[in-house]
Enzyme design. Sequence first.
Site, PDB file in Angstrom:
ATOM      1  N   TYR A 129      79.694 -43.802  23.304  1.00 27.95           N
ATOM      2  CA  TYR A 129      80.331 -42.859  24.216  1.00 27.95           C
ATOM      3  C   TYR A 129      79.445 -41.633  24.446  1.00 27.95           C
ATOM      4  CZ  TYR A 129      83.911 -39.887  26.318  1.00 27.95           C
ATOM      5  OH  TYR A 129      84.612 -39.077  27.176  1.00 27.95           O
ATOM      6  N   SER A 162      82.153 -34.379  29.176  1.00 24.92           N
ATOM      7  CA  SER A 162      82.789 -34.112  27.882  1.00 24.92           C
ATOM      8  C   SER A 162      81.853 -33.229  27.094  1.00 24.92           C
ATOM      9  CB  SER A 162      83.017 -35.433  27.136  1.00 24.92           C
ATOM     10  OG  SER A 162      83.312 -35.197  25.768  1.00 24.92           O
TER      11      SER A 162
END
Length: 238
Positions: free
Chosen positions: A154, A141
């Site tokens: 995260y 990501s």
Amino acid sequence: MNNNYPTAIISGASRGIGRALALLLAKHNFQLSLIARNVGELKDLAAEITEMGHRPLYFAGDVSDATFVQQAVEKTAHTFGKIDYMINNAGVGAFGPTDSYTEEKWDQVFDTNVKGTFLCSQNVLPHMRAAKKGHIISIASDVAKRVFDGGSLYCASKYAQHAFTEALRKEVRKDGIKVSCVYSGLVDSHFHAEPQGDSSHHTWLSSEDMADSIYYVMNQPAHVVIDELMIHPLSQEY
């Protein structure tokens, strides 16, 4: 089994990016091994691919379970005779203030995003080293390279996945093994608070956009490796 066809293992295959990639690779005559937690969704995907003329393997389980991963990889290698690609796509997220996370939630995110990438990569390496070729691709990501308020858990997991992939690339390049990392921005998938297809996502990347980009990374000449690919919707500032 057809040794003329490339073989790929995809984790997190039953939804979103993983599912779109599996269908795309099936169109290009890949022998597929599909890993995900949801056995019902895996069976549906396997049936769809079988109708396209290819019978994939599928394994329902947790990528943080070392025994499960080892058995899935060995069964794939035994059935298809080789492993050309490992796509580390399985991922989970948790968001909010740092003091809202439980220890169990922290472990779950790191187990899937980091340990899962490690275990899948580790288990395919002997097969790739023996063949003196192979390609490991981690789907990370853009938050592997930036942070945001509410993303401490995260972001930390994606930074760790990124660092593992970067170090692995340096380790195995001499063995003829490619290692790539794909960093995505906003993708319209089940990963967000809103459902997939929500009107607020209409300018975001689709899972098919991501699948096309991953296939581009995979589909390079033997002497070419795309180390990193960052991809965003035009509407997203980075």
